[in-house]
Design a protein around this motif. Structure first.
Motif, PDB file in Angstrom:
ATOM      1  N   UNK A   1       0.853  -1.161   0.000  1.00 30.93           N
ATOM      2  CA  UNK A   1       0.000   0.000   0.000  1.00 30.93           C
ATOM      3  C   UNK A   1       0.905   1.233   0.000  1.00 30.93           C
ATOM      4  N   UNK A   2       0.467   2.286  -0.654  1.00 31.60           N
ATOM      5  CA  UNK A   2       1.227   3.526  -0.707  1.00 31.60           C
ATOM      6  C   UNK A   2       0.624   4.574   0.222  1.00 31.60           C
ATOM      7  N   UNK A   3       1.481   5.492   0.664  1.00 30.12           N
ATOM      8  CA  UNK A   3       1.053   6.590   1.528  1.00 30.12           C
ATOM      9  C   UNK A   3       2.055   7.730   1.349  1.00 30.12           C
ATOM     10  N   UNK A   4       1.812   8.826   2.043  1.00 34.93           N
ATOM     11  CA  UNK A   4       2.708   9.974   2.016  1.00 34.93           C
ATOM     12  C   UNK A   4       3.188  10.257   3.434  1.00 34.93           C
ATOM     13  N   UNK A   5       4.504  10.429   3.591  1.00 28.63           N
ATOM     14  CA  UNK A   5       5.054  10.751   4.907  1.00 28.63           C
ATOM     15  C   UNK A   5       4.456  12.071   5.380  1.00 28.63           C
ATOM     16  N   UNK A   6       4.021  12.101   6.615  1.00 31.27           N
ATOM     17  CA  UNK A   6       3.377  13.285   7.185  1.00 31.27           C
ATOM     18  C   UNK A   6       4.227  13.871   8.302  1.00 31.27           C
ATOM     19  N   UNK A   7       4.594  13.064   9.289  1.00 33.85           N
ATOM     20  CA  UNK A   7       5.480  13.517  10.362  1.00 33.85           C
ATOM     21  C   UNK A   7       6.531  12.439  10.601  1.00 33.85           C
ATOM     22  N   UNK A   8       7.661  12.863  11.166  1.00 29.68           N
ATOM     23  CA  UNK A   8       8.713  11.922  11.523  1.00 29.68           C
ATOM     24  C   UNK A   8       9.552  12.522  12.646  1.00 29.68           C
ATOM     25  N   UNK A   9       9.785  11.747  13.696  1.00 28.02           N
ATOM     26  CA  UNK A   9      10.619  12.153  14.819  1.00 28.02           C
ATOM     27  C   UNK A   9      11.889  11.301  14.791  1.00 28.02           C
ATOM     28  N   UNK A  14       9.676   7.365  14.921  1.00 24.95           N
ATOM     29  CA  UNK A  14       8.244   7.126  14.727  1.00 24.95           C
ATOM     30  C   UNK A  14       7.625   8.349  14.064  1.00 24.95           C
ATOM     31  N   UNK A  15       6.389   8.199  13.613  1.00 21.35           N
ATOM     32  CA  UNK A  15       5.711   9.323  12.983  1.00 21.35           C
ATOM     33  C   UNK A  15       4.351   8.909  12.465  1.00 21.35           C
ATOM     34  N   UNK A  16       3.915   9.614  11.429  1.00 23.12           N
ATOM     35  CA  UNK A  16       2.624   9.341  10.809  1.00 23.12           C
ATOM     36  C   UNK A  16       2.757   9.422   9.301  1.00 23.12           C
ATOM     37  N   UNK A  17       1.929   8.653   8.630  1.00 22.11           N
ATOM     38  CA  UNK A  17       1.771   8.779   7.187  1.00 22.11           C
ATOM     39  C   UNK A  17       0.323   9.153   6.920  1.00 22.11           C
ATOM     40  N   UNK A  18       0.089   9.712   5.747  1.00 21.63           N
ATOM     41  CA  UNK A  18      -1.271   9.980   5.299  1.00 21.63           C
ATOM     42  C   UNK A  18      -1.609   8.957   4.223  1.00 21.63           C
ATOM     43  N   UNK A  19      -2.675   8.214   4.446  1.00 23.52           N
ATOM     44  CA  UNK A  19      -3.155   7.311   3.415  1.00 23.52           C
ATOM     45  C   UNK A  19      -3.688   8.138   2.255  1.00 23.52           C
ATOM     46  N   UNK A  20      -3.885   7.521   1.117  1.00 26.59           N
ATOM     47  CA  UNK A  20      -4.323   8.277  -0.060  1.00 26.59           C
ATOM     48  C   UNK A  20      -5.691   8.923   0.107  1.00 26.59           C
ATOM     49  N   UNK A  22      -6.422  10.529   2.804  1.00 30.68           N
ATOM     50  CA  UNK A  22      -6.179  11.616   3.751  1.00 30.68           C
ATOM     51  C   UNK A  22      -6.177  11.193   5.207  1.00 30.68           C
ATOM     52  N   UNK A  23      -6.407   9.926   5.492  1.00 30.49           N
ATOM     53  CA  UNK A  23      -6.436   9.430   6.861  1.00 30.49           C
ATOM     54  C   UNK A  23      -5.021   9.317   7.419  1.00 30.49           C
ATOM     55  N   UNK A  24      -4.724   9.952   8.567  1.00 30.89           N
ATOM     56  CA  UNK A  24      -3.401   9.786   9.179  1.00 30.89           C
ATOM     57  C   UNK A  24      -3.313   8.424   9.870  1.00 30.89           C
ATOM     58  N   UNK A  25      -2.128   7.827   9.793  1.00 32.42           N
ATOM     59  CA  UNK A  25      -1.908   6.525  10.425  1.00 32.42           C
ATOM     60  C   UNK A  25      -0.512   6.533  11.039  1.00 32.42           C
ATOM     61  N   UNK A  26      -0.406   6.236  12.341  1.00 33.77           N
ATOM     62  CA  UNK A  26       0.907   6.274  12.998  1.00 33.77           C
ATOM     63  C   UNK A  26       1.741   5.030  12.705  1.00 33.77           C
TER      64      UNK A  26
END
Length: 67
Positions: A1-9, A14-20, A22-26
Motif C-alpha cells: 500500500x502507498x502513503x505519504x510521509x506526514x510527520x517523523x521524529x 516514529x511518525x505518521x503517514x497519510x493514506x491516499x 487523507x487518513x493519518x496513520x501512525x
C-alpha cells in the motif's frame, strides 16, 4: 500500500503517514527500522505494510516508494 510521509521524529524513529484518502496513520520505531531507512521527510511517497484487521491495522514496515 502507498502513503505519504506526514510527520517523523528522528529521536523515536516514529511518525505518521497519510493514506491516499487523507487518513493519518501512525507508525512506530520498529516499523521504520524494518524498512532500512535512515531519514524520512514530510511529503515523501512511501510504501507501507499493514498487519491486523482493517479497523485496527498497524503499520509493520515503512520504506520509500520506488517506481
Amino acid at each position: 500500500m502507498q502513503a505519504t510521509a506526514y510527520t517523523y521524529d528522528p529521536e523515536t524513529r516514529s511518525g505518521q503517514v497519510l493514506l491516499d484518502d487523507g487518513t493519518p496513520m501512525p507508525f512506530d520505531g520498529p516499523a521504520f527500522e524494518a524498512g532500512g531507512l535512515r531519514l524520512l521527510r514530510p511529503g515523501q511517497r512511501v510504501r507501507i505494510e499493514l498487519e491486523g484487521p482493517p479497523e485496527s491495522a498497524r503499520i509493520t514496515l515503512v520504506t520509500l516508494q520506488t517506481f
